[in-house]
Design an enzyme around this catalytic site. Structure first.
Site, PDB file in Angstrom:
ATOM      1  CE  LYS A  12      -8.812   6.836   2.850  1.00  0.00           C
ATOM      2  NZ  LYS A  12      -7.156   7.448   2.771  1.00  0.00           N
ATOM      3  N   PRO A  93     -12.612  17.350   0.313  1.00  0.00           N
ATOM      4  CG  PRO A  93     -10.640  17.932   1.692  1.00  0.00           C
ATOM      5  CD  PRO A  93     -12.172  17.333   1.747  1.00  0.00           C
ATOM      6  CG  LEU A  98      -9.196  13.890   3.620  1.00  0.00           C
ATOM      7  CD1 LEU A  98     -10.255  15.087   3.845  1.00  0.00           C
ATOM      8  CD2 LEU A  98      -8.547  13.229   4.864  1.00  0.00           C
ATOM      9  N   GLY A  99     -10.134   9.864   0.749  1.00  0.00           N
ATOM     10  CA  GLY A  99     -11.053   8.774   0.117  1.00  0.00           C
ATOM     11  C   GLY A  99     -12.561   9.217  -0.201  1.00  0.00           C
ATOM     12  N   GLY A 100     -12.516  10.639  -0.631  1.00  0.00           N
ATOM     13  CA  GLY A 100     -13.927  10.992  -0.965  1.00  0.00           C
ATOM     14  C   GLY A 100     -14.441  10.409  -2.474  1.00  0.00           C
ATOM     15  N   GLY A 101     -13.924  10.103  -3.538  1.00  0.00           N
ATOM     16  CA  GLY A 101     -14.120   9.488  -4.426  1.00  0.00           C
ATOM     17  C   GLY A 101     -14.700   8.125  -4.079  1.00  0.00           C
ATOM     18  CB  SER A 102     -13.066   5.452  -2.258  1.00  0.00           C
ATOM     19  OG  SER A 102     -11.641   5.566  -2.851  1.00  0.00           O
ATOM     20  CB  SER A 103     -16.643   8.071   0.636  1.00  0.00           C
ATOM     21  OG  SER A 103     -17.745   8.077   1.314  1.00  0.00           O
ATOM     22  CG  ASP A 135      -8.395   4.033  -0.135  1.00  0.00           C
ATOM     23  OD1 ASP A 135      -7.800   3.181  -0.027  1.00  0.00           O
ATOM     24  OD2 ASP A 135      -8.080   5.145  -0.298  1.00  0.00           O
TER      25      ASP A 135
HETATM   26  O1  C5P Z   1      -6.709   1.150  -6.653  1.00  0.00           O
HETATM   27  P1  C5P Z   1      -6.664   2.811  -6.759  1.00  0.00           P
HETATM   28  O2  C5P Z   1      -7.149   3.060  -8.032  1.00  0.00           O
HETATM   29  O3  C5P Z   1      -7.436   3.487  -5.634  1.00  0.00           O
HETATM   30  O4  C5P Z   1      -5.015   2.929  -6.764  1.00  0.00           O
HETATM   31  C1  C5P Z   1      -4.651   3.995  -7.388  1.00  0.00           C
HETATM   32  C2  C5P Z   1      -3.139   3.874  -7.746  1.00  0.00           C
HETATM   33  O5  C5P Z   1      -2.356   3.796  -6.645  1.00  0.00           O
HETATM   34  C3  C5P Z   1      -2.867   2.452  -8.536  1.00  0.00           C
HETATM   35  O6  C5P Z   1      -2.899   2.687  -9.894  1.00  0.00           O
HETATM   36  C4  C5P Z   1      -1.379   2.089  -7.852  1.00  0.00           C
HETATM   37  O7  C5P Z   1      -0.467   2.876  -8.747  1.00  0.00           O
HETATM   38  C5  C5P Z   1      -1.385   2.843  -6.645  1.00  0.00           C
HETATM   39  N1  C5P Z   1      -1.502   1.603  -5.441  1.00  0.00           N
HETATM   40  C6  C5P Z   1      -0.603   0.766  -5.168  1.00  0.00           C
HETATM   41  N2  C5P Z   1      -0.901  -0.240  -4.137  1.00  0.00           N
HETATM   42  C7  C5P Z   1      -2.025   0.038  -3.545  1.00  0.00           C
HETATM   43  C8  C5P Z   1      -3.153   0.731  -3.642  1.00  0.00           C
HETATM   44  C9  C5P Z   1      -2.909   1.851  -4.848  1.00  0.00           C
HETATM   45  O8  C5P Z   1       0.443   0.904  -5.810  1.00  0.00           O
HETATM   46  N3  C5P Z   1      -2.308  -0.977  -2.633  1.00  0.00           N
END
Ligand code: C5P
Length: 309
Positions: A12, A93, A98-103, A135
């Site tokens: 993404k 990458p 680009l959200g690779g792991g999330s995808s 994501d």
């Molecule tokens: O949810 P995810 O694990 O992808 O988020 C990684 C880090 O990014 C979180 O630990 C947080 O520090 C930050 N984050 C945030 N607000 C969001 C999404 C992510 O502060 N809406």
């Protein structure tokens, strides 16, 4: 005989991204427009009944692998046991915004339940997805979507045309958590930015903003030069994706995009250059229906087990 499936897991970009305020739960309140693109990893999944074992083969050593975590959460939710094997071919990458792991996680959520013969409703998948990363839920839906809250509350936006885009990756590794901290957001929201975001979300590209550019460009000025260059070559908009470090440009036509790609490739071997296309929700879903056709019923979303009552 193990059940097998091979799926593509798309990346993404964020067509707009505003970080409004810190929330009591430690996350930040967002307004963003997600867009799936054609750049994709390939994930082969194999399942055989028996004692639970999750294995992943990949040329890259990915720490704290989200794919394994997702597989365990699906096995637990469906009450199945067995060996789940993954072969991951990475093209998206790492840590590029680009959200690779999330995808990849969402691909496991979509593909594994039908492979186990135990479909899960979209509500359950969204809940599992939000627990895996901010994501991940978006990749259950695809296309163009408005993300609010942590980024896990999603609303569909009208499909946009499949415009060509160019993604440039410099050798820079920006950390998501650090980028959020560097923004030093207050604990109350900023109204004027929401109004400006609305203009961008409704009106297309003219006023696109990524709030992370401010802090990430300060640390890595070379990313700002990439953005400037993309704009000069005709991209509208050119923007960093997520918390970086990839910068993308959207072009009116393929010839213009390809010319820009050529110039970046010539300029420096440091750049990784990815010509891509924006993928609409209807194309994203058609891809997933095709990918799961052997295991699922065609008319429902997410694709359901074809043999389920
Ligand atoms: O949810 P995810 O694990 O992808 O988020 C990684 C880090 O990014 C979180 O630990 C947080 O520090 C930050 N984050 C945030 N607000 C969001 C999404 C992510 O502060 N809406």
């Amino acid at each position: 005989m193990p059940a097998r499936i091979r799926v593509r897991s798309l990346a993404k970009i964020n067509l707009d991204l505003r970080v409004l305020n810190r929330r009591p739960d430690g996350y930040h309140e967002l307004r963003t427009v997600f867009q799936t693109i054609s750049l994709a990893d390939t994930l082969e999944i194999e399942y055989q009944r028996g004692p639970t074992r999750v294995e992943i083969k990949s040329k890259l050593n990915i720490p704290g692998n989200i794919i394994e975590k997702t597989a365990h959460s699906v096995l637990q939710k469906t009450g199945r046991t067995g060996r789940v094997g993954f072969v991951l071919t990475k093209n998206i990458p790492l840590a590029g915004g680009l959200g690779g792991g999330s995808s990849n996680a969402a691909a496991v959520l979509l593909a594994l339940p039908p492979l186990l013969g135990k479909p899960l409703p979209i509500g359950t998948l969204l809940e599992l997805a939000a627990g895996l990363g901010s994501d991940v839920p978006f990749f259950l839906l695809g296309g163009t979507a408005l993300g609010i809250g942590r980024g896990t509350e999603l609303y569909p936006l009208p499909d946009r045309p499949p415009l060509p885009a160019l993604i440039i990756r410099d050798e820079v590794h920006s950390s998501t958590a650090e980028a959020y901290q560097a923004l030093k957001r207050p604990s109350s929201p900023r109204e004027p930015d929401i109004l400006n975001f609305q203009a961008s979300a409704w009106g297309g590209h003219q006023e696109s903003v990524n709030d992370f550019e401010q802090v990430v460009f300060r640390q890595y000025p070379q990313l700002k030069s990439i953005k400037r260059k993309l704009l000069k070559l005709g991209a509208a908009p050119a923007l960093m994706s997520g918390s970086g470090s990839c910068v993308f440009g959207i072009f009116g036509g393929r010839a213009e995009r390809d010319r820009a790609a050529e110039l970046f490739r010539k300029e420096s071997a440091r750049f990784r250059v990815y010509p891509v296309t924006m993928v609409s929700r209807s194309r994203y879903r058609a891809l997933w229906r095709r990918q799961l056709a052997a295991f699922s019923e065609h008319t429902l979303w997410p694709p359901q087990d074809r043999y389920a009552e």
